[in-house]
Design a protein around this motif. Structure first.
Motif, PDB file in Angstrom:
ATOM      1  N   GLU A   1      -6.985   3.510   3.073  1.00 53.49           N
ATOM      2  CA  GLU A   1      -6.768   2.370   2.173  1.00 53.49           C
ATOM      3  C   GLU A   1      -6.155   1.183   2.916  1.00 53.49           C
TER       4      GLU A   1
ATOM      5  N   ARG B   1      -5.602   3.000  -6.160  1.00 51.93           N
ATOM      6  CA  ARG B   1      -4.518   2.012  -6.253  1.00 51.93           C
ATOM      7  C   ARG B   1      -3.751   2.187  -7.565  1.00 51.93           C
TER       8      ARG B   1
ATOM      9  N   LEU C   1      -5.457   9.460   3.288  1.00 52.85           N
ATOM     10  CA  LEU C   1      -6.090   8.534   2.344  1.00 52.85           C
ATOM     11  C   LEU C   1      -5.376   7.173   2.364  1.00 52.85           C
ATOM     12  N   ASP C   2      -4.030   7.197   2.541  1.00 53.62           N
ATOM     13  CA  ASP C   2      -3.286   5.930   2.680  1.00 53.62           C
ATOM     14  C   ASP C   2      -3.805   5.136   3.875  1.00 53.62           C
TER      15      ASP C   2
ATOM     16  N   ARG D   1      -3.350   4.902  -9.096  1.00 52.43           N
ATOM     17  CA  ARG D   1      -2.714   6.227  -9.071  1.00 52.43           C
ATOM     18  C   ARG D   1      -3.014   7.040 -10.338  1.00 52.43           C
TER      19      ARG D   1
ATOM     20  N   GLU E   1     -10.564  15.141  -2.515  1.00 49.77           N
ATOM     21  CA  GLU E   1     -10.156  13.913  -1.833  1.00 49.77           C
ATOM     22  C   GLU E   1      -9.187  13.090  -2.661  1.00 49.77           C
TER      23      GLU E   1
ATOM     24  N   MET F   1      -8.862  -0.551   4.752  1.00 43.35           N
ATOM     25  CA  MET F   1      -9.695  -1.326   3.829  1.00 43.35           C
ATOM     26  C   MET F   1      -8.983  -2.598   3.370  1.00 43.35           C
ATOM     27  N   ALA F   2      -7.685  -2.486   3.150  1.00 44.73           N
ATOM     28  CA  ALA F   2      -6.914  -3.667   2.718  1.00 44.73           C
ATOM     29  C   ALA F   2      -6.876  -4.708   3.838  1.00 44.73           C
TER      30      ALA F   2
ATOM     31  N   GLN G   1       0.813  -1.208   0.000  1.00 43.79           N
ATOM     32  CA  GLN G   1       0.000   0.000   0.000  1.00 43.79           C
ATOM     33  C   GLN G   1       0.852   1.266   0.000  1.00 43.79           C
TER      34      GLN G   1
ATOM     35  N   ASP H   1      -0.356   9.248   4.168  1.00 44.01           N
ATOM     36  CA  ASP H   1      -1.279  10.374   4.350  1.00 44.01           C
ATOM     37  C   ASP H   1      -2.635   9.809   4.761  1.00 44.01           C
TER      38      ASP H   1
ATOM     39  N   SER I   1      -4.588  13.835  -4.603  1.00 44.59           N
ATOM     40  CA  SER I   1      -3.246  13.342  -4.271  1.00 44.59           C
ATOM     41  C   SER I   1      -2.920  12.042  -4.989  1.00 44.59           C
ATOM     42  N   ARG I   2      -3.927  11.441  -5.619  1.00 45.64           N
ATOM     43  CA  ARG I   2      -3.687  10.184  -6.346  1.00 45.64           C
ATOM     44  C   ARG I   2      -3.740  10.406  -7.864  1.00 45.64           C
TER      45      ARG I   2
ATOM     46  N   GLU J   1     -10.189  -6.474   4.109  1.00 45.23           N
ATOM     47  CA  GLU J   1     -10.347  -7.458   3.035  1.00 45.23           C
ATOM     48  C   GLU J   1      -9.522  -8.716   3.327  1.00 45.23           C
TER      49      GLU J   1
END
Lengths: 76, 247
Positions: free
Chosen positions: A42, B131, A38-39, B133, B172, A45-46, A15, A36, B175-176, A49
């Protein structure tokens, strides 16, 4: 390394794009591993899962370091 | 491992604006996945026509109002199967009526599909695009979402809501390297506007500085631009395609 720790490490490496040797138990996701917000979302969420669990937002916010995540999943 | 095919998902792609968007994105080299609800033959015909011109396209039955079906669709057809380069939230319905006569169900049904449906698709797409990006999300709003329209309380609420979601998602996901924009068509020649009386049509045309209704292709061109590399630095914006109506 426990099975859980190995899986968590792999998720973090995938990730965040960091090296496995940097994913130490005391490493902070934000300060040491450069995540960050959002990381972090994620990552949660990972983990949900991978381990087929649901992690409440309140619990997720307490996971500051790698060990926190490992402990949380082991105690589920 | 071979690279995944760069794919554009267009909801509601069997006719009107969605059809033109599907065809245009296919011309631009994307594999196009278009979804439909009520017109399987028309959707399959759009896909077949794209293929006949040497493009790649597939049609899928999908009601974006059904969150479970959308989630399943992304899991089975998108995730790790294709490179989701573009999502166009175009699917929409109308159930017009004056405020004092509008039924709760008619309000809910339009919000369920036009706003919540776009939200669910954006959420599932964002999981994949973050994911990757990269990614482009384009929401089809409407001029009436900007300026209001008598008899369309539900539709205008949904279309205005899309603009808010567009701006939030843009922040949101920036950044990706994911851009999120809205296209707000004005009065466009489609099935949805074909039922208008000659008198109403005249009134509309008078109000348009360019003095004519737009075509679905006009809208598709704007979408194609926002999907392209040329629009890489544009996010959180509303591109009005309305013949000069200022709102």
């Amino acid at each position: 390394m426990s099975d859980v720790a190995a899986k968590v490490t792999k998720i973090i490496v995938d990730q965040l794009g960091v090296n496995a040797e940097d994913v130490k138990p005391e490493a902070s996701f934000v300060e040491d591993l450069g995540a960050d917000s959002l990381d972090l979302t994620e990552l949660v969420m990972a983990m949900e899962e991978e381990f087929d669990i649901e992690i409440a937002d309140g619990d997720a916010q307490k996971m500051l370091k790698v060990q926190d995540a490992i402990d949380y999943i082991k105690n589920r | 491992m071979t690279a995944l095919t760069s794919t554009a998902l267009v909801t509601g792609g069997s006719r009107g604006i969605g059809k033109a968007i599907a065809e245009t994105l296919a011309q631009d080299g994307y594999q196009v996945y278009l979804t439909y609800v009520s017109k399987p033959q028309e959707a399959e015909a759009v896909a077949a026509q794209i293929q006949a011109r040497g493009g790649q396209a597939k049609a899928f039955p999908l009601n974006v109002g059904n969150a479970e079906a959308v989630t399943r669709f992304f899991a089975e057809e998108i995730k790790e199967k294709v490179d989701l380069a573009v999502l166009v939230n175009n699917a929409g319905i109308t159930k017009d009526g004056f405020l004092v006569r509008m039924k709760d169900e008619d309000f809910d049904a339009v919000l369920q599909i036009n706003l919540r449906g776009a939200f669910i698709c954006m959420r599932e797409a964002a999981k994949i695009m973050t994911r990757q990006r990269h990614g482009r999300i384009i929401n089809i709003s409407s001029v009436v979402g900007q300026m209001g329209n008598a008899g369309q309380m539900n539709y205008t609420a949904a279309k205005a809501g899309l603009l808010g979601m567009t701006k939030s998602a843009a922040k949101e996901l920036a950044s990706r390297s994911i851009t999120v924009n809205a296209v707000a068509p004005g009065f466009i020649e489609t099935d949805m506007t074909a039922s208008l009386s000659e008198e109403v049509r005249k009134t509309y045309e008078e109000a348009i500085p360019l003095k004519r209704m737009g075509s679905a292709q006009d809208v598709a061109n704007a979408v194609a631009f926002l999907a392209s590399d040329r629009a890489a630095y544009i996010t959180g914006q509303i591109l009005a395609v309305n013949g000069g109506i200022y709102c």
